[in-house]
Design a protein around this motif. Sequence first.
Motif, short mmCIF file in Angstrom:
data_model
loop_
_atom_site.label_atom_id
_atom_site.label_comp_id
_atom_site.label_asym_id
_atom_site.label_seq_id
_atom_site.Cartn_x
_atom_site.Cartn_y
_atom_site.Cartn_z
N PRO A 225 0.83 -1.21 0.00
CA PRO A 225 0.00 0.00 0.00
C PRO A 225 0.86 1.26 0.00
CG PRO A 225 -0.78 -1.58 1.65
CD PRO A 225 0.54 -2.08 1.15
N ASP A 226 0.43 2.28 -0.76
CA ASP A 226 1.16 3.54 -0.74
C ASP A 226 0.66 4.39 0.43
OD1 ASP A 226 -1.27 4.66 -1.47
OD2 ASP A 226 -0.71 5.00 -3.56
N ASP B 100 -1.48 6.59 0.65
CA ASP B 100 -2.94 6.75 0.69
C ASP B 100 -3.66 5.42 0.89
OD1 ASP B 100 -2.79 9.53 0.20
OD2 ASP B 100 -2.56 9.15 -1.95
N GLY B 101 -2.88 4.34 1.02
CA GLY B 101 -3.48 3.03 1.21
C GLY B 101 -3.82 2.30 -0.07
N ASP B 102 -3.54 2.94 -1.23
CA ASP B 102 -3.83 2.30 -2.51
C ASP B 102 -2.77 1.24 -2.82
OD1 ASP B 102 -6.03 3.88 -2.89
OD2 ASP B 102 -4.97 5.39 -4.09
N ILE B 103 -3.22 0.15 -3.41
CA ILE B 103 -2.32 -0.96 -3.75
C ILE B 103 -2.29 -1.12 -5.27
CG2 ILE B 103 -1.87 -3.44 -3.48
CD1 ILE B 103 -3.56 -3.33 -0.92
N GLY B 104 -1.10 -1.22 -5.83
CA GLY B 104 -0.92 -1.45 -7.26
C GLY B 104 -0.53 -2.90 -7.52
N ARG C 261 -4.07 -0.17 -10.87
CA ARG C 261 -4.08 0.75 -9.73
C ARG C 261 -5.22 0.36 -8.80
NH1 ARG C 261 -8.25 4.23 -10.09
NH2 ARG C 261 -9.30 4.44 -12.12
N ASN C 262 -5.04 0.69 -7.54
CA ASN C 262 -6.10 0.57 -6.54
C ASN C 262 -6.80 -0.80 -6.58
OD1 ASN C 262 -7.63 1.53 -4.42
ND2 ASN C 262 -9.19 2.47 -5.73
N ASP D 270 -7.57 -5.49 -1.64
CA ASP D 270 -6.50 -5.94 -0.76
C ASP D 270 -6.41 -7.46 -0.66
OD1 ASP D 270 -8.71 -6.44 0.79
OD2 ASP D 270 -8.27 -4.91 2.30
N VAL E 220 -7.89 -1.02 -14.19
CA VAL E 220 -8.36 -1.37 -12.85
C VAL E 220 -9.12 -2.70 -12.93
CG1 VAL E 220 -8.56 1.00 -12.04
CG2 VAL E 220 -10.50 -0.05 -13.21
#
Length: 461
Positions: A404-405, A407-411, A430-431, A434, A457
Amino acid sequence: MSTTTTLPDQKKVGMVSLGCPKALVDSERILTRLRADGYAMSPDYAGADVVLVNTCGFLDSAKEESLSAIGEAIAENGRVIVTGCMGEEADAIRAAHPQVLAVTGAHQYEQVVEAVHTHAPPSQGPFVDLIPQPSEHDIKLTPRHYSYLKISEGCNHSCAFCIIPQLRGKLASRRVDAVLREAEKLVAAGTRELLVISQDTSAYGVDTRHEPRQWKGREVRAHMTDLARELGQLRTPECTPPWVRLHYVYPYPHVDAVIPLMAEGLLTPYLDIPFQHASPKVLKLMRRPANEAKVLERLKGWREICPEIAIRSSFVVGFPGETEEDFQYLLDWLEEAQLDRVGAFRFEPVEGAAANDLPDPVPEALKEERYARLMEVTEKISAAKQQAKIGTTLPVIIDEVGEPDEDGDIGATGRSQADAPEIDGQVFLRNVPDDLKQGHIVDVSVEDADAHDFFGVVATD
């Protein structure tokens, strides 16, 4: 009073594997055999009792890379055993690196294991033999979710630029039931993508007269179409079909029969075909079939049966005798063929290849210029095909999930069915949810694309 028996420390083996996926499979098999003999694997030079270098000897540049890797292993460890395609040139290896402990040739598994036993004898203890023997593919050098499935060794062709038959011998096909058993075990163990490889996948079984074997209560021939159909019946523990991708497929007439299997969803709609050139004159000099017009007709027919099929190929530029007219013929052919994935190589003499004796070599500067022109044409074709996919939804296999970055976004990174690992494009997500894991196959909405990669996505219902 109880006593404790201490097992001896395991000897450790390091491995450097160079070259093509077929060599990678050889490395997996060698390490698996050694693991069965009680050896442990070392992830670095420092911890290894002996280092194996599996070499490539196809091109002079590959030989230089192999010699460099051997030198690095000697400098870092000092105890090195050499195997692989360049092992056929033991004198050249020993001349450059006289310190090597042993040299063996391609797929000489017994000799490699014997050399390791000689120079780093396994630590035998009273309970070592009680350790269960691993199956053939317990050791993998690829990620868990995809595996190379080698169906044969060697090649019966005599292409002027190639010395593979001298390095790996004539075609020697594996039993079809053995191949299917290995594939079944791989899928049961977590493989979600099988990459079928050989020197000539279309010729599978020719040497055994397509000998049939019993499999699941039915007779199956050692033939590419029969094998492909059976692989399409495999199911993962979740009851989903794995991707089955065919590589090194020469365009023999019977290849037409696998296209309907792709349309039915039994095979991944992808063919890797080594066309090498299109000019009839150059193909004749290369000692390869010169039926480029018929190939164009077949490509059209394949796309009518399976519109989503992706065709990958590679081409040689600057072959001796290639004129500007020949090269322009190739460019025009590529414009008409509209291949999905293309790689190119500048011709490079290989010691022992017949092409070295051909007249009219192409100057290096001209090779570079033609290579650049070819890549410009194919990149334009690829970019247009990629752009046409924007706004569509594609199945994608996940190769890697990031952290997670802020901001909590996971790539995540994956591949479409048109993309083989290591050689084709990727899909950048992107995003992602989880709970997305490596090896998952998900539908992806394509938001953008460049000449080779997609961006998108995970699709929502």
